[in-house]
Design a protein around this motif. Structure first.
Motif: not given
Length: 595
Positions: A378-391, A456-464
């Motif tokens: 498949l041609s889509g790109q998936a980035e997998i990050v091991t770590g906290s999503s608070a940053n 969720f602060y981070e989610v709100s920040r990065v959401m369009k």
């Protein structure tokens, strides 16, 4: 997709669809089918859009984003049933996950190896392990033929509370014709009582792999199931079966074997976990040796296939290789049905099962190869990050859609369970940022809420500005729901629609918890409030409950499963309408006459 189309998406329950190659390739608690998630991804986004999951779990959202390029028949059916016409095509994804096992799974599945190469390497791996340990699972049939163990049911040893005579837990409980568990047993001394009153016999044993002496429950093989040239068979265990286990314990292990201490927490029980201080204590010596042999041989395979092979072995490990594997009774069955470990707990029964690891891993190869056939190339790109999503490392307003499945309060202590796989990987989950209610970690509801809020602060920040998020959540406790609601509000997010994730098979904790709640609320969350929002139909949750009770009383009688959806449905309405969540599931059911 237009607003009315999105409303149709949330208008009926989403099937969890916990079947098929993509789900069965790995057993992970509360996992949702990637095909079901893909419907939401496809309807909320366009080809080329960026999708985010901040509690990645098994990587399902990343898999779903990639699958949009090559929709399965099931995905097309789910869309057609709802009258939806998503634009299929490749999406890109970023997945954050704290656990090492979760990110291993996500990496392998979103960067699937070539299926034929994987299949050949996996078969070569198991063949090599069986060649190194040719007699590991040897057993003799009832007729004296040479055979191979399929599984062995072990039994705790128990003693009569009156005279101290020893027997097995199996003898005190199991009856045949018909097969059943009996709740009364009479000892040779004449004492009659519940088998649960028989005392578990303890033994002090020197562990040659740690050099320490431990006191543990004594277990012995009880029933052996095998296979010979003439077919499958079963028999009572004999002395030779106990000797085979002792022989496996005495021999040196492969150098990669993780003789590591367990970090017990909320799941530890002083009874059936007595003496289980290290990872290998959760296995028979034979099964631990089999896994270690496979693990070491992986290093002989091509580097590009090693992670997939590790995942193959671990996919069988926690669910089927340990003493947490169980037997169950099914109606009209003449013998036990062997199943895996209970999801979300670390329970060891009085009748644990030892499965043949080599046979089990070999069976898994076909399932993994089928999953890789769906995902490879498949041609889509998936980035997998091991770590906290608070940053998050993502730029402001760069994400088109979020689908995530946060930890449900104290529901499952993932990091504690993950040890079973992560100690093999050599790195365990870092728990500091684990969003969980855990007495063992010193985290209550307030700490849990603070961790959710930071994410969720981070989610709100990065959401369009026009982006949506979809959250799957579950709890029977009002305090946990209030924590979620407050964390979303503090982050500038609002619940704008609600539906149900319809799990056809409830989890162990949903069935056996204090109050049965099924059908996880599935919440649409936005950075904006709806332009036209009706006033809430009720000012309090108590009024919501009474309105729902009136509507239910005038309808046809609900099934038990539908009744257990009631609380989840009420929570969804409360969140959308801004009604404070003040009632646990038990209180709601009492009002509705279901408790």
């Amino acid at each position: 997709m237009s607003a009315d189309r999105l409303e149709a998406l949330y208008a009926e329950p989403l099937p969890a669809d916990r079947t098929g190659a993509l789900y069965n390739a790995f057993s992970y608690p509360t996992k949702i089918s990637a095909e079901s998630v893909a419907l939401f991804v496809a309807c909320h986004t366009n080809p080329g859009d960026h999708v985010l999951d901040v509690f990645g779990g098994s990587g399902t959202t990343g898999i779903a984003a990639l699958l949009c390029e090559r929709p399965t028949e099931r995905m097309v059916q789910l869309a057609a049933k709802r009258g939806l016409e998503p634009v299929w095509g490749a999406r890109n994804a970023t997945v954050y996950e704290l656990s090492e096992i979760g990110t291993l799974l996500a990496r392998v599945m979103t960067h699937a190896p070539e299926p034929a190469a994987f299949r050949a390497a996996a078969k070569r791996l198991v063949d090599a392990a069986e060649k190194l340990e040719p007699s590991l699972y040897s057993a003799v049939s009832p007729s004296g033929d040479a055979g191979t163990v399929r599984q062995i049911i072990w039994s705790d040893v128990v003693a009569c509370p009156r005279c101290g005579a020893e027997t097995t837990y199996a003898v005190t409980r199991v009856r045949y014709k018909p097969l059943r568990f009996d709740d009364r047993f009479t000892c040779v001394c004449g004492h009659t009582g519940s088998p649960d009153d028989w005392v578990r016999v303890l033994e002090s044993v020197r562990d040659p792999w740690t050099g320490k002496t431990t006191k543990r429950r004594r277990r012995v093989p009880w029933k052996v199931y095998g296979k010979s040239s003439t077919g499958n068979w079963s028999r009572e265990a004999e002395a030779v079966d106990s000797a085979a286990e002792a022989g496996s314990l005495e021999r040196p292990l492969p150098g990669c074997a993780p003789i590591r201490e367990l970090k017990w927490g909320d799941l530890h029980r002083s009874g059936y976990h007595q003496g289980m201080t290290h990872l290998h204590h959760l296995y028979t010596a034979r099964n631990f040796r089999a896994l270690a042999t496979l693990w070491q041989l992986i290093e002989d395979e091509p580097e590009e296939l090693r992670e997939a092979l590790r995942l193959l072995v671990l996919s069988y490990n926690a669910a089927h290789s340990t003493l947490m594997t169980r037997v169950v009774l099914k109606k009209n069955s003449s013998d036990f049905v062997v199943t895996g470990a209970q999801s979300g707990v670390m329970y060891v029964s009085g009748l644990p099962v030892e499965k043949n690891v080599f046979v089990g891993v070999r069976r898994k190869i076909t399932t993994f190869a089928a999953a890789f056939e769906l995902l490879h190339g498949l041609s889509g790109q998936a980035e997998i990050v091991t770590g906290s999503s608070a940053n998050l490392h993502l730029a402001d307003e760069s994400v088109d859609y979020v689908f995530t499945d946060p930890p449900f309060g104290a529901y499952i202590p993932y990091s504690e369970i993950n040890q079973l796989n992560e100690l093999w990987l050599g790195q365990t989950t870092q728990t500091e940022d684990e969003a969980i209610v855990s007495p063992a970690q010193g985290k209550g509801v307030s700490e849990y809420q603070a961790l959710l809020t930071s994410v969720f602060y981070e989610v709100s920040r990065v959401m369009k500005p026009t982006a949506d998020a979809t959250l799957v959540f579950h709890s029977s406790q009002a305090a946990v729901w209030r924590a979620l609601e407050a964390s979303l509000s503090d982050a500038g997010l609002a619940v704008t629609a609600a539906s149900i994730l319809d799990k056809t098979q409830a989890s162990f904790k949903q069935v056996n918890g204090h109050v049965a709640v099924s059908g996880d609320p599935l919440l649409r969350v936005s950075k904006r409030l709806p332009s036209a929002k009706l006033p809430p139909p009720a000012a309090t949750m108590d009024e919501l409950v009474r309105v729902a009770r009136s509507s239910h009383s005038s309808a046809a009688p609900a099934t038990t499963r539908q009744q257990h959806h009631n609380y989840s449905e009420l929570i969804g309405r409360a969140l959308v309408d801004g009604v404070p969540i003040t009632m646990d599931a038990r209180a709601v059911y009492q009002i509705q006459g279901l408790a």
